[in-house]
Design a protein around this motif. Sequence first.
Motif, short mmCIF file in Angstrom:
data_model
loop_
_atom_site.label_atom_id
_atom_site.label_comp_id
_atom_site.label_asym_id
_atom_site.label_seq_id
_atom_site.Cartn_x
_atom_site.Cartn_y
_atom_site.Cartn_z
N GLU A 1 4.93 -16.61 22.69
CA GLU A 1 4.30 -16.84 21.40
C GLU A 1 3.03 -16.04 21.24
O GLU A 1 2.65 -15.69 20.12
CB GLU A 1 4.00 -18.34 21.24
N ARG A 2 2.37 -15.75 22.34
CA ARG A 2 1.13 -14.97 22.29
C ARG A 2 1.28 -13.75 23.20
O ARG A 2 2.08 -13.74 24.14
CB ARG A 2 -0.08 -15.80 22.74
N THR A 3 0.45 -12.79 22.92
CA THR A 3 0.44 -11.60 23.78
C THR A 3 -0.36 -11.84 25.05
O THR A 3 -0.17 -11.13 26.05
CB THR A 3 -0.16 -10.40 23.02
N SER A 4 -1.25 -12.82 25.05
CA SER A 4 -2.02 -13.20 26.24
C SER A 4 -2.55 -14.61 26.04
O SER A 4 -2.66 -15.10 24.90
CB SER A 4 -3.16 -12.22 26.51
N TYR A 5 -2.89 -15.25 27.16
CA TYR A 5 -3.41 -16.62 27.12
C TYR A 5 -4.73 -16.67 27.88
O TYR A 5 -4.89 -15.99 28.91
CB TYR A 5 -2.42 -17.60 27.76
N VAL A 6 -5.67 -17.49 27.37
CA VAL A 6 -6.94 -17.73 28.03
C VAL A 6 -7.06 -19.24 28.25
O VAL A 6 -6.94 -20.03 27.29
CB VAL A 6 -8.13 -17.21 27.20
N MET A 7 -7.29 -19.63 29.51
CA MET A 7 -7.41 -21.04 29.87
C MET A 7 -8.72 -21.27 30.61
O MET A 7 -9.25 -20.36 31.25
CB MET A 7 -6.23 -21.48 30.74
N GLU A 8 -9.22 -22.52 30.53
CA GLU A 8 -10.47 -22.88 31.19
C GLU A 8 -10.24 -24.14 32.04
O GLU A 8 -9.47 -25.04 31.66
CB GLU A 8 -11.57 -23.15 30.17
N VAL A 9 -10.93 -24.17 33.19
CA VAL A 9 -10.82 -25.31 34.08
C VAL A 9 -12.15 -25.44 34.84
O VAL A 9 -12.76 -24.44 35.19
CB VAL A 9 -9.63 -25.14 35.05
N LYS A 10 -12.56 -26.67 35.07
CA LYS A 10 -13.78 -26.90 35.83
C LYS A 10 -13.50 -26.69 37.31
O LYS A 10 -12.41 -26.98 37.80
CB LYS A 10 -14.32 -28.31 35.60
N VAL B 1 3.60 -12.27 30.62
CA VAL B 1 2.42 -12.37 29.77
C VAL B 1 1.21 -12.57 30.68
O VAL B 1 1.28 -13.28 31.69
CB VAL B 1 2.56 -13.53 28.76
N PRO B 2 0.07 -11.94 30.39
CA PRO B 2 -1.13 -12.16 31.20
C PRO B 2 -1.81 -13.47 30.82
O PRO B 2 -1.89 -13.83 29.63
CB PRO B 2 -2.00 -10.94 30.86
N VAL B 3 -2.28 -14.17 31.84
CA VAL B 3 -3.01 -15.42 31.65
C VAL B 3 -4.37 -15.27 32.33
O VAL B 3 -4.43 -15.01 33.54
CB VAL B 3 -2.24 -16.62 32.23
N TYR B 4 -5.44 -15.43 31.56
CA TYR B 4 -6.80 -15.30 32.07
C TYR B 4 -7.39 -16.71 32.20
O TYR B 4 -7.53 -17.43 31.20
CB TYR B 4 -7.65 -14.46 31.12
N ILE B 5 -7.72 -17.09 33.43
CA ILE B 5 -8.22 -18.44 33.71
C ILE B 5 -9.70 -18.34 34.05
O ILE B 5 -10.08 -17.64 34.99
CB ILE B 5 -7.44 -19.07 34.87
N ARG B 6 -10.49 -19.03 33.27
CA ARG B 6 -11.94 -19.05 33.48
C ARG B 6 -12.31 -20.36 34.19
O ARG B 6 -11.96 -21.45 33.74
CB ARG B 6 -12.67 -18.93 32.16
N VAL B 7 -13.05 -20.25 35.28
CA VAL B 7 -13.50 -21.41 36.04
C VAL B 7 -14.88 -21.81 35.52
O VAL B 7 -15.83 -21.01 35.58
CB VAL B 7 -13.55 -21.10 37.55
N LEU B 8 -14.97 -23.01 35.00
CA LEU B 8 -16.23 -23.50 34.44
C LEU B 8 -17.12 -24.05 35.54
O LEU B 8 -16.66 -24.62 36.54
CB LEU B 8 -15.95 -24.58 33.40
#
Length: 798
Positions: free
Chosen positions: A387-396, A475-482
């Motif tokens: 559905e998307r060309t890329s995904y951005v996710m966040e997690v503590k 698909v690329p998934v970018y995960i940001r660690v909070l």
Amino acid sequence: MDRRKVCLLMVLWVMAHLSSPGHGLRALRRTTGGRRGSTGLTGQDANGVPLKRSKRGWMWNQFFLLEEYTGTDMQYVGKLHSDGDRGDGSVRYVLTGEGAGSLFKIDEKSGDIHATKRLDREEKAYYILHAKAINRFTNEALEGQSEFIIKIHDINDNEPRFTKDPYMARVPEMSDIGTSVIQVTAIDADDPTYGNSARVVYSILEGQPYFSVDPETGLIKTALPGMDREVKENYQVVIQAKDMAGQMGGLSGTTTVSITLSDVNDNPPRFTKTVYEFRVPESTELGSVVGVIRAMDADIGENAEMDYRIIGSDGPGMFDISTNRSTQDGVIVLRKPLDFERKRQYILRIQVENSHINPRFFSVGPFRDEATIKIIVEDVDEPPVFERTSYVMEVKEDAARNTVIGSVSASDPDDKNSLVRYSIDRRTDMDRMFNVHAGNGSVFILRELDREESAWHNISVITTEFNNPRQISRVPVYIRVLDVNDNAPTFATNYETFVCENAKANQRIQTVSATDPDEPLGGHRFFFSLAQEAAGKANFSVRDNKDNTAWILTRRNSYNSLQKSIYHVPVVISDGEFPMQSSTNTLTIRVCTCDREGNMKLCNAEAFTARAGLSTGALVAILLCVVILLMIVVMFAALRRQRKKEPLIISKEDVRDNVVSYNDEGGGEEDTQAFDIGTLRNPEAIEESKQRRDIVPETFYPAVRRPALPPIRDTNGDVRDFINQRLQDNDSDPTAPPYDSLATYAYEGNGSVAESLSSLDSVTTEGDQDYNYLSEWGPRFKKLADMYGGDDDSDRDS
């Protein structure tokens, strides 16, 4: 005599003398036509003297000869005659000049001139000759030398020749009548000034009715309108050139003119079909060619160049068309992606038009054409689409394992809508930090995260069709660690400072700051305080400056390094985040002697090195270097002592028995190099003995095997014991050299086998001993054998 005849003779005589002044020799030839003596008044000269013209009867100083004479006799040219010739044969005529003697011969008696060969005017038109009259008997010239000319009369013996054969020419098609094509030229070698032999007339033998030629100039022109290159392109025209002005009996020559009709744009382009159809898979990549069309044009070259363009489409911007200039094809290119599920067919209207249009043929137009193109999209089993060309996710960073941090979604774009499954591309997640649910695409954590170690994780999620696993998408998934406040602040650096013995109370001795790997949204806020356990008996205090720094202050007026040289101050640093984190950091303070201005003068060793910036590791390295240097000095001293100890007797006053070594034909008793006495008695000992250990081995001459002598008997056991004892002492001596050596032992006991070699102590004479065996020991002992082995004749006589 008639007066008119007398006057004519006088005029002829004057003309002959004027043409050759002072000479009486004249050339005579009868000219054709004319009568002698007829005259007529024609006018006056510049002086007013009346001019008279007479008909030619005789021509002086010039002969005429017809070329290509075909008679059997020599052709008569003319006659030379001198006024001094009386006809008695005393005059001889001589001819010189061009062709004299070869082409022209003269009768030296009569003066008649004949041509010996056929002459060609085209090779040479005239000849200049000289004539003289000589007295045959005295060889004196009766007349001066006279010059005359023999001219060759032309006949029509050369046909016209064209300058080229064939001629090449081009003329545009559809040219009007009378359009010039090319001019041909024929040359006749005959004399153009004499008759019609060189007068050429042109005519066309082949090429009617398309072309005509001008009979005088040879200019070829078109004679038929509407000649079409597309019907016939090449023409062969034969042109004739005839002399004698084209009259019967004239000579002629021909040439061929190859005429080509050049193309003009008189034909419009035309499609071979009205409807074209192409099938294209929906997976065709952008920029790919989906079809090629071509319009036909009977013209060639730039007249056949054409341009294609789309004038109508039910999918704007989906396709584009361009012209291939080498083939003049229309190339249709895909500009947007195709989707069978959305649109399965496209209709295009294409127009083609000539690039270069000739206004002269506008009436033939229009020079354009149109066609319809149908493009059918074919279904292809396509891979799943996210559905998307890329995904951005966040997690503590303190999230627990198996915590879902987001999800991805993909579907099969085909009509069958196959189910898909998800997986992680482990090449992008080598540490296996994350995983994805195969059915719903939920991404969750497999291991604990640490933002301070890695703040971002870039992974790829793969989806495949259940029915066709080869259909793969990713698909690329970018995960940001909070960030979570899970780190306590600490000193920004390893602080070490000093305090003067004469310090005053509340004097600042150090400013400290802190650092924290966490990154709160509002920035860091640190709090400094003295540890609770040290607050009651503290010698120093901590003042928080409210700007993430703190001062270390003294709490009394003086300090004594003898009583206590080092203080450890515990400082508590805490942050302002939730949950609050704090740590206790120790500040080392050394007591030093300072001057009045507070500058350090004397401090203990540790304090001094601390102020100099030396760490404990640096001090250990310095001490280790000092120890190594001391060890090297000790080793050198030991080696020097070992060198001073002499393991052998090197003094000249040593009284022990020595062996004299002879390496040449010299030496004697003065050669005192140490050697075992037993070696002379037992030559085999030379080969069996080892080199001495107390000297550097030298290169010796190869040993010469000598006859063995009876071994020396040792009847004294004390000598054996003495040698064994010395051998043990030498082997156990730590100062002995490390290499093999020959040790000698000076033992003076009873019953010595070698006895004494000294001549002073010897009780026997040299004659009592037999030294003849020395001559068998080789050349090295030759001198010794001569001295002791031979019989002395003088002694024998006495």
